[in-house]
Design an enzyme around this catalytic site. Sequence first.
Site, PDB file in Angstrom:
ATOM      1  N   THR A  41      31.186  45.346  39.798  1.00  0.00           N
ATOM      2  CA  THR A  41      30.174  44.295  39.911  1.00  0.00           C
ATOM      3  C   THR A  41      28.773  44.849  39.681  1.00  0.00           C
ATOM      4  O   THR A  41      28.525  46.050  39.913  1.00  0.00           O
ATOM      5  CB  THR A  41      30.250  43.671  41.332  1.00  0.00           C
ATOM      6  OG1 THR A  41      29.067  42.924  41.578  1.00  0.00           O
ATOM      7  CG2 THR A  41      30.338  44.729  42.413  1.00  0.00           C
ATOM      8  N   ASP A  42      27.841  43.988  39.301  1.00  0.00           N
ATOM      9  CA  ASP A  42      26.444  44.411  39.161  1.00  0.00           C
ATOM     10  C   ASP A  42      25.801  44.660  40.535  1.00  0.00           C
ATOM     11  O   ASP A  42      24.735  45.266  40.615  1.00  0.00           O
ATOM     12  CB  ASP A  42      25.628  43.376  38.363  1.00  0.00           C
ATOM     13  CG  ASP A  42      25.549  42.008  39.013  1.00  0.00           C
ATOM     14  OD1 ASP A  42      26.222  41.781  40.049  1.00  0.00           O
ATOM     15  OD2 ASP A  42      24.806  41.146  38.498  1.00  0.00           O
ATOM     16  N   GLU A  43      26.477  44.220  41.622  1.00  0.00           N
ATOM     17  CA  GLU A  43      25.865  44.336  42.945  1.00  0.00           C
ATOM     18  C   GLU A  43      25.734  45.796  43.395  1.00  0.00           C
ATOM     19  O   GLU A  43      24.967  46.104  44.306  1.00  0.00           O
ATOM     20  CB  GLU A  43      26.645  43.505  43.970  1.00  0.00           C
ATOM     21  CG  GLU A  43      26.729  42.054  43.523  1.00  0.00           C
ATOM     22  CD  GLU A  43      27.192  41.068  44.579  1.00  0.00           C
ATOM     23  OE1 GLU A  43      27.036  41.351  45.776  1.00  0.00           O
ATOM     24  OE2 GLU A  43      27.694  40.005  44.187  1.00  0.00           O
ATOM     25  N   TYR A  85      30.041  44.852  51.045  1.00  0.00           N
ATOM     26  CA  TYR A  85      30.828  44.586  49.825  1.00  0.00           C
ATOM     27  C   TYR A  85      30.381  45.504  48.693  1.00  0.00           C
ATOM     28  O   TYR A  85      31.190  46.213  48.086  1.00  0.00           O
ATOM     29  CB  TYR A  85      30.683  43.120  49.405  1.00  0.00           C
ATOM     30  CG  TYR A  85      31.144  42.842  47.983  1.00  0.00           C
ATOM     31  CD1 TYR A  85      32.488  43.002  47.621  1.00  0.00           C
ATOM     32  CD2 TYR A  85      30.247  42.438  46.981  1.00  0.00           C
ATOM     33  CE1 TYR A  85      32.920  42.778  46.316  1.00  0.00           C
ATOM     34  CE2 TYR A  85      30.669  42.212  45.679  1.00  0.00           C
ATOM     35  CZ  TYR A  85      32.008  42.380  45.351  1.00  0.00           C
ATOM     36  OH  TYR A  85      32.423  42.161  44.056  1.00  0.00           O
ATOM     37  N   LYS A  90      32.355  48.597  46.724  1.00  0.00           N
ATOM     38  CA  LYS A  90      32.605  48.595  45.272  1.00  0.00           C
ATOM     39  C   LYS A  90      31.968  49.842  44.633  1.00  0.00           C
ATOM     40  O   LYS A  90      32.561  50.469  43.763  1.00  0.00           O
ATOM     41  CB  LYS A  90      32.059  47.325  44.611  1.00  0.00           C
ATOM     42  CG  LYS A  90      32.799  46.048  44.965  1.00  0.00           C
ATOM     43  CD  LYS A  90      34.254  46.015  44.509  1.00  0.00           C
ATOM     44  CE  LYS A  90      34.430  45.924  43.010  1.00  0.00           C
ATOM     45  NZ  LYS A  90      35.861  45.718  42.644  1.00  0.00           N
TER      46      LYS A  90
HETATM   47  P1  NAD Z   1      39.033  36.976  44.476  1.00  0.00           P
HETATM   48  O1  NAD Z   1      38.640  37.193  45.897  1.00  0.00           O
HETATM   49  O2  NAD Z   1      39.079  35.594  43.930  1.00  0.00           O
HETATM   50  O3  NAD Z   1      40.481  37.605  44.212  1.00  0.00           O
HETATM   51  C1  NAD Z   1      40.872  38.840  44.725  1.00  0.00           C
HETATM   52  C2  NAD Z   1      42.392  38.943  44.602  1.00  0.00           C
HETATM   53  O4  NAD Z   1      42.786  40.212  45.110  1.00  0.00           O
HETATM   54  C3  NAD Z   1      43.143  37.877  45.406  1.00  0.00           C
HETATM   55  O5  NAD Z   1      44.186  37.315  44.630  1.00  0.00           O
HETATM   56  C4  NAD Z   1      43.701  38.665  46.594  1.00  0.00           C
HETATM   57  O6  NAD Z   1      44.923  38.128  47.077  1.00  0.00           O
HETATM   58  C5  NAD Z   1      43.887  40.030  45.975  1.00  0.00           C
HETATM   59  N1  NAD Z   1      43.849  41.096  46.992  1.00  0.00           N
HETATM   60  C6  NAD Z   1      42.917  41.264  47.974  1.00  0.00           C
HETATM   61  N2  NAD Z   1      43.242  42.326  48.731  1.00  0.00           N
HETATM   62  C7  NAD Z   1      44.384  42.854  48.203  1.00  0.00           C
HETATM   63  C8  NAD Z   1      45.206  43.964  48.542  1.00  0.00           C
HETATM   64  N3  NAD Z   1      44.909  44.744  49.601  1.00  0.00           N
HETATM   65  N4  NAD Z   1      46.286  44.221  47.779  1.00  0.00           N
HETATM   66  C9  NAD Z   1      46.596  43.433  46.721  1.00  0.00           C
HETATM   67  N5  NAD Z   1      45.881  42.355  46.373  1.00  0.00           N
HETATM   68  C10 NAD Z   1      44.773  42.066  47.099  1.00  0.00           C
HETATM   69  O7  NAD Z   1      38.060  37.902  43.629  1.00  0.00           O
HETATM   70  P2  NAD Z   1      37.425  37.677  42.179  1.00  0.00           P
HETATM   71  O8  NAD Z   1      36.165  36.922  42.313  1.00  0.00           O
HETATM   72  O9  NAD Z   1      38.487  37.202  41.263  1.00  0.00           O
HETATM   73  O10 NAD Z   1      37.041  39.181  41.814  1.00  0.00           O
HETATM   74  C11 NAD Z   1      37.988  40.035  41.168  1.00  0.00           C
HETATM   75  C12 NAD Z   1      37.353  41.400  40.944  1.00  0.00           C
HETATM   76  O11 NAD Z   1      36.175  41.254  40.138  1.00  0.00           O
HETATM   77  C13 NAD Z   1      36.905  42.099  42.226  1.00  0.00           C
HETATM   78  O12 NAD Z   1      37.169  43.465  42.089  1.00  0.00           O
HETATM   79  C14 NAD Z   1      35.394  41.837  42.280  1.00  0.00           C
HETATM   80  O13 NAD Z   1      34.734  42.867  42.959  1.00  0.00           O
HETATM   81  C15 NAD Z   1      35.061  41.824  40.808  1.00  0.00           C
HETATM   82  N6  NAD Z   1      33.892  41.009  40.424  1.00  0.00           N
HETATM   83  C16 NAD Z   1      33.786  39.707  40.838  1.00  0.00           C
HETATM   84  C17 NAD Z   1      32.691  38.948  40.428  1.00  0.00           C
HETATM   85  C18 NAD Z   1      32.556  37.487  40.816  1.00  0.00           C
HETATM   86  O14 NAD Z   1      31.522  36.882  40.517  1.00  0.00           O
HETATM   87  N7  NAD Z   1      33.540  36.876  41.424  1.00  0.00           N
HETATM   88  C19 NAD Z   1      31.692  39.513  39.628  1.00  0.00           C
HETATM   89  C20 NAD Z   1      31.842  40.859  39.232  1.00  0.00           C
HETATM   90  C21 NAD Z   1      32.952  41.573  39.628  1.00  0.00           C
HETATM   91  P1  TYD Z   2      27.775  34.046  46.162  1.00  0.00           P
HETATM   92  O1  TYD Z   2      28.418  32.970  45.339  1.00  0.00           O
HETATM   93  O2  TYD Z   2      28.308  34.327  47.514  1.00  0.00           O
HETATM   94  O3  TYD Z   2      27.763  35.353  45.255  1.00  0.00           O
HETATM   95  P2  TYD Z   2      26.996  36.790  45.520  1.00  0.00           P
HETATM   96  O4  TYD Z   2      26.560  36.877  46.916  1.00  0.00           O
HETATM   97  O5  TYD Z   2      28.101  37.760  45.215  1.00  0.00           O
HETATM   98  O6  TYD Z   2      25.877  36.828  44.531  1.00  0.00           O
HETATM   99  O7  TYD Z   2      26.230  33.701  46.314  1.00  0.00           O
HETATM  100  C1  TYD Z   2      25.410  33.479  45.185  1.00  0.00           C
HETATM  101  C2  TYD Z   2      23.992  33.237  45.685  1.00  0.00           C
HETATM  102  O8  TYD Z   2      23.974  32.010  46.433  1.00  0.00           O
HETATM  103  C3  TYD Z   2      23.513  34.321  46.645  1.00  0.00           C
HETATM  104  O9  TYD Z   2      22.100  34.510  46.464  1.00  0.00           O
HETATM  105  C4  TYD Z   2      23.762  33.717  48.030  1.00  0.00           C
HETATM  106  C5  TYD Z   2      23.567  32.233  47.781  1.00  0.00           C
HETATM  107  N1  TYD Z   2      24.362  31.321  48.638  1.00  0.00           N
HETATM  108  C6  TYD Z   2      23.720  30.285  49.316  1.00  0.00           C
HETATM  109  O10 TYD Z   2      22.487  30.100  49.222  1.00  0.00           O
HETATM  110  N2  TYD Z   2      24.490  29.462  50.086  1.00  0.00           N
HETATM  111  C7  TYD Z   2      25.835  29.628  50.233  1.00  0.00           C
HETATM  112  O11 TYD Z   2      26.485  28.841  50.982  1.00  0.00           O
HETATM  113  C8  TYD Z   2      26.487  30.685  49.521  1.00  0.00           C
HETATM  114  C9  TYD Z   2      27.966  30.913  49.651  1.00  0.00           C
HETATM  115  C10 TYD Z   2      25.697  31.521  48.723  1.00  0.00           C
END
Ligand code: NAD
Ligand code: TYD
Length: 349
Positions: A131-133, A156, A160
Amino acid sequence: MKNILITGGAGFIGSHVVRQFVNNYPEYHIFNLDALTYAGNLENLKDIENKENYTFIKGDITNELFINDIFSKYKFESVIHLAAESHVDRSISDPLAFAKTNILGTMILLNAFKNEVDYTKNNSLFYHISTDEVYGTLGETGLFTETTPYDPNSPYSASKASSDHFVRAYGETYNIPYVITNCSNNYGEFQFPEKLIPLCINNIINNKPLPIYGDGKYTRDWLYVVDHAKAIDLVFHKGKNGDTYNIGGFNEYQNIDLVKELCKQMDQKLGREENTSEQLITFVKDRPGHDLRYAIDATKINKNLGWKPSVTFEEGLSKTIDWYLNNTEWLENITKGTYQKYYDQQYSK
Ligand code: NAD
Ligand code: TYD
């Protein structure tokens, strides 16, 4: 056939990646390993679950014996690792769960890869999705590049960042072929409604308050999830061993402006009067350690691999809203269980 392990394939991004690979590469056998935590949902993969080149394995990446066992049994050639605890707010209430899955789980996978995969001979790859975070927060200006120093602020992002370091360390120490991508905020179909966009879509449908943390001036860069899955496909096949790529949407929004755009589109689609949903916006207590701004410079993946997003934010958001409005059963199934308890705890503070 090449056996490829995708972890976290029942989650939001993982399900799009599994679909992309199962449909596009009949010569690969895709093994989807997922523990089915609250975020994992096999309903996300109904359309491909009976395909011949797809197998689901229920299991936990932190269970070392089990992971070693499946690596030895299925002889995976490559791994695309997405399984993680992924929500910042949950990392604030339960940081250890993030250390366990995101750090230890990644190490257990790396170790199994090191011990069981013949990566010196095969065209193997350990592809870690990050992630970019990990870069921390930006001020009003500037962009994250691949050389921006890591400076994570939430449990988080710290977990990561740590997992990224271990992937790189296994690459340097054991010559494991690896690639890492750091992507900005994704949105789209099948996203669990704890994240900002699907949470607000669900609340607008149900006429519930839209909780905006702090003053709503926090900024994120948003990418449509299908474009992320396409970038992952490209990096998997064309990325350079030992390299990292930033992936972003070239699309920054302040949270308050994003939610207003969402309200506008939803009012039109639901046939509600203009400005109806905006009335639901409610400013609530801020998230501790809230990063002010994330913004990605995705020039490297654009120049080196030719990737760019295929849809504008307005188009992607419109598709996403349509999907949630057409899949209310999916949304209801998720929000009726333990979700309500989480929601009450998170938003009653
Ligand atoms: P998500 O929470 O929707 O899905 C995570 C999946 O991992 C779920 O299906 C869960 O059951 C599985 N999981 C969790 N713990 C586990 C374990 N111990 N063993 C096996 N499976 C397990 O997450 P997402 O949003 O789809 O993100 C997927 C990946 O991409 C993550 O690594 C996250 O850090 C990264 N990512 C997410 C975003 C975003 O905006 N959502 C952005 C950049 C990177
Ligand atoms: P989120 O979707 O949780 O992603 P991330 O924290 O990984 O960027 O949140 C996106 C942005 O929205 C973040 O600045 C937090 C804000 N946010 C709210 O203002 N209200 C909410 O209920 C949630 C879940 C997020």
